[in-house]
Write a protein that holds these residues in place. Sequence first.
Motif, PDB file in Angstrom:
ATOM      1  N   GLU A   1      -4.445  -3.543  -7.584  1.00 60.94           N
ATOM      2  CA  GLU A   1      -3.383  -4.562  -7.670  1.00 60.94           C
ATOM      3  C   GLU A   1      -2.992  -5.080  -6.287  1.00 60.94           C
ATOM      4  O   GLU A   1      -2.788  -6.273  -6.083  1.00 60.94           O
ATOM      5  N   VAL A   2      -2.898  -4.160  -5.330  1.00 57.92           N
ATOM      6  CA  VAL A   2      -2.512  -4.523  -3.958  1.00 57.92           C
ATOM      7  C   VAL A   2      -3.533  -5.493  -3.360  1.00 57.92           C
ATOM      8  O   VAL A   2      -3.170  -6.516  -2.765  1.00 57.92           O
ATOM      9  N   LEU A   3      -4.811  -5.188  -3.518  1.00 63.53           N
ATOM     10  CA  LEU A   3      -5.865  -6.032  -2.943  1.00 63.53           C
ATOM     11  C   LEU A   3      -5.899  -7.410  -3.604  1.00 63.53           C
ATOM     12  O   LEU A   3      -6.007  -8.430  -2.924  1.00 63.53           O
TER      13      LEU A   3
ATOM     14  N   SER B   1      -3.427  -8.936  -5.138  1.00 62.41           N
ATOM     15  CA  SER B   1      -2.223  -9.696  -4.775  1.00 62.41           C
ATOM     16  C   SER B   1      -2.208 -10.080  -3.297  1.00 62.41           C
ATOM     17  O   SER B   1      -1.398 -10.895  -2.868  1.00 62.41           O
ATOM     18  N   SER B   2      -3.133  -9.512  -2.507  1.00 57.05           N
ATOM     19  CA  SER B   2      -3.256  -9.899  -1.093  1.00 57.05           C
ATOM     20  C   SER B   2      -4.352 -10.947  -0.907  1.00 57.05           C
ATOM     21  O   SER B   2      -4.840 -11.172   0.190  1.00 57.05           O
ATOM     22  N   ASP B   3      -4.771 -11.554  -2.031  1.00 54.25           N
ATOM     23  CA  ASP B   3      -5.748 -12.650  -2.037  1.00 54.25           C
ATOM     24  C   ASP B   3      -7.149 -12.251  -1.592  1.00 54.25           C
ATOM     25  O   ASP B   3      -7.914 -13.086  -1.112  1.00 54.25           O
ATOM     26  N   VAL B   4      -7.480 -10.972  -1.767  1.00 56.59           N
ATOM     27  CA  VAL B   4      -8.854 -10.543  -1.464  1.00 56.59           C
ATOM     28  C   VAL B   4      -9.800 -11.075  -2.550  1.00 56.59           C
ATOM     29  O   VAL B   4     -10.987 -11.266  -2.307  1.00 56.59           O
ATOM     30  N   GLY B   5      -9.249 -11.341  -3.741  1.00 53.29           N
ATOM     31  CA  GLY B   5     -10.071 -11.855  -4.841  1.00 53.29           C
ATOM     32  C   GLY B   5     -10.521 -10.719  -5.748  1.00 53.29           C
ATOM     33  O   GLY B   5     -10.781  -9.602  -5.288  1.00 53.29           O
ATOM     34  N   VAL B   6     -10.630 -11.014  -7.041  1.00 50.21           N
ATOM     35  CA  VAL B   6     -10.917  -9.970  -8.035  1.00 50.21           C
ATOM     36  C   VAL B   6     -12.281  -9.317  -7.806  1.00 50.21           C
ATOM     37  O   VAL B   6     -12.410  -8.096  -7.764  1.00 50.21           O
ATOM     38  N   ASN B   7     -13.333 -10.127  -7.650  1.00 49.88           N
ATOM     39  CA  ASN B   7     -14.687  -9.574  -7.525  1.00 49.88           C
ATOM     40  C   ASN B   7     -14.848  -8.697  -6.281  1.00 49.88           C
ATOM     41  O   ASN B   7     -15.443  -7.618  -6.336  1.00 49.88           O
ATOM     42  N   THR B   8     -14.293  -9.166  -5.164  1.00 45.01           N
ATOM     43  CA  THR B   8     -14.395  -8.389  -3.924  1.00 45.01           C
ATOM     44  C   THR B   8     -13.565  -7.113  -4.040  1.00 45.01           C
ATOM     45  O   THR B   8     -13.980  -6.043  -3.595  1.00 45.01           O
ATOM     46  N   THR B   9     -12.394  -7.219  -4.665  1.00 52.88           N
ATOM     47  CA  THR B   9     -11.546  -6.046  -4.883  1.00 52.88           C
ATOM     48  C   THR B   9     -12.296  -4.979  -5.671  1.00 52.88           C
ATOM     49  O   THR B   9     -12.280  -3.797  -5.314  1.00 52.88           O
ATOM     50  N   LEU B  10     -12.982  -5.399  -6.735  1.00 56.47           N
ATOM     51  CA  LEU B  10     -13.722  -4.435  -7.564  1.00 56.47           C
ATOM     52  C   LEU B  10     -14.817  -3.743  -6.752  1.00 56.47           C
ATOM     53  O   LEU B  10     -15.058  -2.542  -6.907  1.00 56.47           O
TER      54      LEU B  10
ATOM     55  N   ASP C   1      -6.969   8.285  -9.954  1.00 52.94           N
ATOM     56  CA  ASP C   1      -7.122   7.032 -10.710  1.00 52.94           C
ATOM     57  C   ASP C   1      -5.901   6.134 -10.592  1.00 52.94           C
ATOM     58  O   ASP C   1      -6.028   4.905 -10.507  1.00 52.94           O
ATOM     59  N   ASP C   2      -4.719   6.752 -10.612  1.00 57.58           N
ATOM     60  CA  ASP C   2      -3.480   5.958 -10.492  1.00 57.58           C
ATOM     61  C   ASP C   2      -3.439   5.208  -9.163  1.00 57.58           C
ATOM     62  O   ASP C   2      -3.098   4.026  -9.102  1.00 57.58           O
ATOM     63  N   VAL C   3      -3.778   5.934  -8.080  1.00 59.44           N
ATOM     64  CA  VAL C   3      -3.761   5.324  -6.745  1.00 59.44           C
ATOM     65  C   VAL C   3      -4.771   4.178  -6.695  1.00 59.44           C
ATOM     66  O   VAL C   3      -4.485   3.101  -6.162  1.00 59.44           O
ATOM     67  N   LEU C   4      -5.955   4.394  -7.266  1.00 57.51           N
ATOM     68  CA  LEU C   4      -6.993   3.356  -7.254  1.00 57.51           C
ATOM     69  C   LEU C   4      -6.565   2.130  -8.065  1.00 57.51           C
ATOM     70  O   LEU C   4      -6.819   0.990  -7.660  1.00 57.51           O
ATOM     71  N   ASP C   5      -5.891   2.379  -9.208  1.00 56.85           N
ATOM     72  CA  ASP C   5      -5.378   1.248 -10.009  1.00 56.85           C
ATOM     73  C   ASP C   5      -4.353   0.452  -9.214  1.00 56.85           C
ATOM     74  O   ASP C   5      -4.359  -0.779  -9.212  1.00 56.85           O
TER      75      ASP C   5
ATOM     76  N   LEU D   1       0.831  -1.208   0.000  1.00 57.82           N
ATOM     77  CA  LEU D   1       0.000   0.000   0.000  1.00 57.82           C
ATOM     78  C   LEU D   1       0.866   1.260   0.000  1.00 57.82           C
ATOM     79  O   LEU D   1       0.584   2.213  -0.718  1.00 57.82           O
ATOM     80  N   SER D   2       1.934   1.255   0.790  1.00 52.46           N
ATOM     81  CA  SER D   2       2.781   2.452   0.852  1.00 52.46           C
ATOM     82  C   SER D   2       3.448   2.711  -0.501  1.00 52.46           C
ATOM     83  O   SER D   2       3.627   3.850  -0.917  1.00 52.46           O
TER      84      SER D   2
END
Length: 317
Positions: A51-53, A55-64, A43-47, A31-32
């Motif tokens: 990726e951070v979420l 890659s932390s195994d939160v899952g694509v759908n939940t991340t969105l 937008d850059d920070v959100l993009d 995150l840092s």
Amino acid sequence: MSFFKKIFSSEKKETLDKGLEKSNTSFLNKLSKAVAGKSKVDDDVLDNLEEVLVSSDVGVNTTLKVIERIEARVAKDKYLGTEELNKILREEIAGLLSETKSGEETDYTIPEDKKPYVLMVVGVNGVGKTTTIGKLAYQFKKKGLKVVLGAADTFRAAAIDQLQVWADRVDVPMVRQDMGSDPASVAFDALQSGVNQDADVIIIDTAGRLHNKVNLMNELTKVKRVMQKVVGDAPHDVLLVLDGSTGQNAFEQAKQFTAATEVTSLAVTKLDGTAKGGVVIGISDQFQIPVKYIGVGEGIEDLQVFNKYEFVDSFFK
């Protein structure tokens, strides 16, 4: 968060902090980097956060979902500083968990109007299923409840013996038959024994073979049907145990088991040995099943009742 820290014993919170340390360090490092050199959430920070979420195994759908919620807040507040991002993430993820009724409890409880309370435990071998049953038996007994275990995973002799070790350790009765016996027959005997002993809680272990989903489905359906001959509305809870350290593989197991039987709650184990703690958030959200317990260490006290505020506080510490 300070209010919630008052609810929980500092010892329990310390264990949780320590258990989620790898996930927390990994997440905050990413995150840092994601917000480095940025003063506002754009937008850059959100993009980068997406990726951070993922890659932390939160899952694509939940991340969105999380990103959409943060975008809505950015649009509403017009300006959002990156230093506020951690706080907003906590709020939105706690909000997501609330939607599945996850993490509402602070202690080991069972409904007062269900006696005996029948808990059927499912999950593949190696996820910590038997250990979870043993630790649950310990916690319920500590509460003064009378517990009976049923070794209905008759597919492996090791499963029966392992559960016996826990039954002896916690000093609770266990109903067992020989390896290869009919699992439904063991479950029937365990419930009959529990009723005769005026037990408060009966925990039934079941086999975790996923290679043939039809067989698994048939077996679990039969176990339920036979249990209902003794306790009409059993089981009161079907707890799926997942190994948090397997990340996306845990999603796949959840998918298979929810297709095979009606899973009503989740236990996510082995979170202390992994940086994949985000899997707790993703699985609860994707399957709309509440997480009830998390394993954050090997000690008998290290299976904790999952509380979203406590978890989110430790994850984003």
